[in-house]
Write a protein that holds these residues in place. Structure first.
Motif, mmCIF file in Angstrom:
data_model
loop_
_atom_site.group_PDB
_atom_site.id
_atom_site.type_symbol
_atom_site.label_atom_id
_atom_site.label_comp_id
_atom_site.label_asym_id
_atom_site.label_seq_id
_atom_site.Cartn_x
_atom_site.Cartn_y
_atom_site.Cartn_z
ATOM 1 N N GLU A 33 -3.904 6.296 -1.795
ATOM 2 C CA GLU A 33 -3.760 4.965 -1.551
ATOM 3 C C GLU A 33 -2.886 4.422 -0.411
ATOM 4 O O GLU A 33 -1.762 5.146 -0.147
ATOM 5 C CB GLU A 33 -3.211 4.059 -2.822
ATOM 6 N N ALA A 34 -3.493 3.771 0.429
ATOM 7 C CA ALA A 34 -2.732 3.444 1.872
ATOM 8 C C ALA A 34 -1.725 2.551 1.666
ATOM 9 O O ALA A 34 -1.727 1.844 0.853
ATOM 10 C CB ALA A 34 -3.793 2.822 2.909
ATOM 11 N N VAL A 35 -0.512 2.820 2.471
ATOM 12 C CA VAL A 35 0.697 2.148 2.183
ATOM 13 C C VAL A 35 0.839 1.169 3.434
ATOM 14 O O VAL A 35 0.974 0.229 3.582
ATOM 15 C CB VAL A 35 1.895 2.786 1.996
ATOM 16 N N ALA A 36 0.540 2.022 4.814
ATOM 17 C CA ALA A 36 0.714 1.414 5.899
ATOM 18 C C ALA A 36 0.009 2.339 7.057
ATOM 19 O O ALA A 36 -0.278 3.453 6.850
ATOM 20 C CB ALA A 36 2.285 1.368 6.413
ATOM 21 N N VAL A 37 -0.304 1.701 7.986
ATOM 22 C CA VAL A 37 -0.923 2.450 9.446
ATOM 23 C C VAL A 37 -0.098 1.956 10.845
ATOM 24 O O VAL A 37 0.135 0.560 10.790
ATOM 25 C CB VAL A 37 -2.354 1.919 9.371
ATOM 26 N N GLY A 38 0.394 2.949 11.272
ATOM 27 C CA GLY A 38 0.884 2.611 12.518
ATOM 28 C C GLY A 38 -0.111 2.126 13.707
ATOM 29 O O GLY A 38 -1.182 2.871 13.626
ATOM 30 N N ILE A 39 0.144 1.531 14.656
ATOM 31 C CA ILE A 39 -0.664 1.250 15.758
ATOM 32 C C ILE A 39 -0.138 1.417 17.188
ATOM 33 O O ILE A 39 1.228 1.431 17.266
ATOM 34 C CB ILE A 39 -0.983 -0.445 15.819
ATOM 35 N N SER A 67 -0.545 7.250 9.776
ATOM 36 C CA SER A 67 -0.833 7.072 8.304
ATOM 37 C C SER A 67 0.396 7.271 7.142
ATOM 38 O O SER A 67 1.514 7.832 7.761
ATOM 39 C CB SER A 67 -1.846 7.832 7.905
ATOM 40 N N LEU A 68 0.335 6.377 6.299
ATOM 41 C CA LEU A 68 1.253 6.325 5.409
ATOM 42 C C LEU A 68 0.675 6.186 3.971
ATOM 43 O O LEU A 68 0.081 5.027 3.846
ATOM 44 C CB LEU A 68 2.783 5.824 5.557
ATOM 45 N N GLY A 69 0.833 7.134 2.911
ATOM 46 C CA GLY A 69 0.214 6.389 1.532
ATOM 47 C C GLY A 69 0.724 7.200 0.430
ATOM 48 O O GLY A 69 1.810 7.865 0.328
ATOM 49 N N ARG A 70 0.163 7.011 -0.753
ATOM 50 C CA ARG A 70 0.913 7.592 -1.720
ATOM 51 C C ARG A 70 -0.550 8.035 -2.672
ATOM 52 O O ARG A 70 -1.472 7.568 -2.736
ATOM 53 C CB ARG A 70 1.408 6.604 -2.911
ATOM 54 N N VAL A 71 -0.206 9.288 -2.975
ATOM 55 C CA VAL A 71 -1.291 10.187 -3.843
ATOM 56 C C VAL A 71 -1.651 9.503 -4.833
ATOM 57 O O VAL A 71 -0.918 9.192 -5.906
ATOM 58 C CB VAL A 71 -0.735 11.703 -4.020
ATOM 59 N N LEU A 72 -2.983 9.395 -5.221
ATOM 60 C CA LEU A 72 -3.728 8.905 -6.447
ATOM 61 C C LEU A 72 -4.005 10.199 -7.255
ATOM 62 O O LEU A 72 -3.684 9.914 -8.557
ATOM 63 C CB LEU A 72 -4.508 8.074 -6.176
ATOM 64 N N GLU A 73 -4.724 11.171 -6.799
ATOM 65 C CA GLU A 73 -5.181 12.337 -7.461
ATOM 66 C C GLU A 73 -5.311 13.570 -6.634
ATOM 67 O O GLU A 73 -5.634 13.326 -5.128
ATOM 68 C CB GLU A 73 -6.522 11.946 -8.101
ATOM 69 N N ALA A 125 -6.858 3.200 8.480
ATOM 70 C CA ALA A 125 -6.998 1.958 8.360
ATOM 71 C C ALA A 125 -7.735 1.462 7.373
ATOM 72 O O ALA A 125 -8.811 0.839 7.572
ATOM 73 C CB ALA A 125 -6.805 1.244 9.600
ATOM 74 N N ARG A 126 -7.744 1.901 6.075
ATOM 75 C CA ARG A 126 -8.336 1.505 4.859
ATOM 76 C C ARG A 126 -8.011 1.708 3.327
ATOM 77 O O ARG A 126 -6.824 2.539 3.732
ATOM 78 C CB ARG A 126 -9.947 2.371 4.879
ATOM 79 N N LEU A 344 0.537 -1.946 10.373
ATOM 80 C CA LEU A 344 -0.227 -2.754 9.407
ATOM 81 C C LEU A 344 0.066 -2.349 8.121
ATOM 82 O O LEU A 344 -0.287 -1.316 7.717
ATOM 83 C CB LEU A 344 -1.903 -2.357 9.880
ATOM 84 N N ASP A 345 0.426 -3.362 7.213
ATOM 85 C CA ASP A 345 0.993 -3.141 5.986
ATOM 86 C C ASP A 345 -0.186 -3.355 4.783
ATOM 87 O O ASP A 345 -0.804 -4.363 4.700
ATOM 88 C CB ASP A 345 2.010 -3.702 5.651
ATOM 89 N N PHE A 346 -0.577 -2.078 4.081
ATOM 90 C CA PHE A 346 -1.711 -2.456 3.065
ATOM 91 C C PHE A 346 -1.040 -2.574 1.705
ATOM 92 O O PHE A 346 -1.900 -2.554 0.822
ATOM 93 C CB PHE A 346 -2.466 -0.692 3.138
ATOM 94 N N ALA A 347 0.229 -2.468 1.668
ATOM 95 C CA ALA A 347 0.842 -2.789 0.356
ATOM 96 C C ALA A 347 1.156 -3.949 -0.141
ATOM 97 O O ALA A 347 1.889 -4.137 -1.092
ATOM 98 C CB ALA A 347 2.259 -1.804 0.335
ATOM 99 N N VAL A 348 0.894 -5.023 0.898
ATOM 100 C CA VAL A 348 0.933 -6.428 0.445
ATOM 101 C C VAL A 348 -0.173 -7.239 0.460
ATOM 102 O O VAL A 348 -1.217 -6.759 1.129
ATOM 103 C CB VAL A 348 2.045 -7.149 1.568
#
Length: 348
Positions: A33-39, A67-73, A125-126, A344-348
């Motif tokens: 699950e995406a947390v953030a993406v740098g540009i 990229s930065l994210g948290r593992v879902l599975e 960026a998804r 770009l923040d995907f967590a909000v």
């Protein structure tokens, strides 16, 4: 799910797809699950239509390679749900070439590699993405606010790895390093230099804004004068601007047996009147080395994760000049005058 996409080769085609398909299982076992993406500048060049390649059979390319994210599975068990991870950008070519065959895909010889968000692989960026377990790098949980810096840090970790390999061709006891350019790559190169206990100097045109203070906070010296006006000869140069004159000047400025790493990419199309014979003479008689460096393999990503874990979190967070939600993606991809790193923040 939401994804930021472009049509490669078409300028200003950036858009937010609200119904982008879920990542296919073939992309990798690890669902994130995406947390953030740098540009970065690469994204701006893709948006301008200068390059970029969609996955086979597709018209649009999801951008984003920081990229930065948290593992879902992860059914393989290599990672656990909730692990903080970044996805490695480049994947080896399918042939593979001699370097890709041994995990050195950053040194691909035939150019058939693929890259998330750049070349033939959907980017990060998804809202959700997949990678194979070996292409997911676990980060210290304390890096949840700054772990998006891992990709640019991996680039300079590779640069320092190669600098040190070259340096050990003889007895090597470097004392000073000059970093030209105080953008994200330059500042992170200075960070890794400071972690090595070197006397660090950073040169940039900016005389105000955050850059000088960020450099001083590392215990480094900030310069805004021309390279030729510096009163020392650095043992190591990490050139991060790509500016042709700066590139040539640092080649001439390095100390005997010095090493110049070119990490900035020039745009080309500019001619400079320059005494190439004098440069050749200096490089040969002083046993100097000039080499280019780009991208990174898994070893460098792991080294970068260690470097970030050791760094001051406040200093790292200061590199991030703007954080914007996905709904404000257009604003995020517009460069600002004082930007260092926009996220770009995907967590909000």
């Amino acid at each position: 799910m939401r994804a930021v996409t472009v049509t490669p080769g078409v300028a200003d085609s950036l858009g937010l797809d609200e119904n982008y398909p879920e990542p296919a299982a073939e992309e990798g076992a690890v669902l994130v699950e995406a947390v953030a993406v740098g540009i970065c500048g690469t994204d701006h060049e893709i948006i301008a239509g200068h390059y970029g390649e969609a996955p086979p059979g597709e018209r649009r390319l999801v951008i984003g390679h920081e990229s930065l994210g948290r593992v879902l599975e992860d059914p393989t068990g290599a990672l656990q749900p909730g692990d903080l991870v970044a996805g490695i950008v480049r994947h080896p070519d399918p042939v593979p070439c001699t370097n890709c065959a041994v995990g050195e895909w950053d040194m691909c010889r035939n150019g058939r590699y693929t890259e998330h968000g750049i070349k033939a692989l959907p980017g990060f960026a998804r809202e959700r993405w997949r990678v194979p377990p070996t292409f997911a790098v676990r980060l210290d949980p304390a890096l949840s606010d700054v772990g998006v810096l891992l990709e640019p840090t991996s680039v300079v970790a590779k640069a320092w790895d190669h600098i040190e390999r070259i340096g050990h061709r003889a007895e090597w006891q470097p004392q000073s390093v000059l970093v030209t350019g105080a953008g994200p790559i330059g500042l992170l190169a200075a960070l890794l230099a400071s972690q090595r206990g070197l006397s660090v100097h950073v040169l940039d045109l900016a005389t105000d804004g955050p850059k000088p203070e960020l450099v001083r906070a590392l215990g480094a010296t900030y310069h805004s004068q021309p390279v030729n006006d510096l009163d020392f000869e650095p043992d190591v140069v990490v050139e991060c601007t790509g500016a042709p004159k700066v590139v040539l000047d640092v080649m001439c400025k390095a100390a005997p047996t010095g090493i110049v790493c070119l990490a900035g990419v020039s745009s080309g199309g500019r001619t400079i009147d320059f005494d190439a014979g004098a440069l050749n003479r200096a490089l040969v008689l002083e046993n100097n080395v000039v080499f280019g460096s780009v991208n990174a393999n898994r070893r460098h990503w792991d080294l970068a994760a260690e470097a970030l874990a050791q760094a001051d979190r406040h200093w790292l967070s200061t590199l991030i000049s703007r954080r914007l939600p996905v709904s404000r993606y257009q604003e995020a991809y517009q460069p600002g005058p004082d930007d260092i790193k926009v996220v770009l923040d995907f967590a909000v």
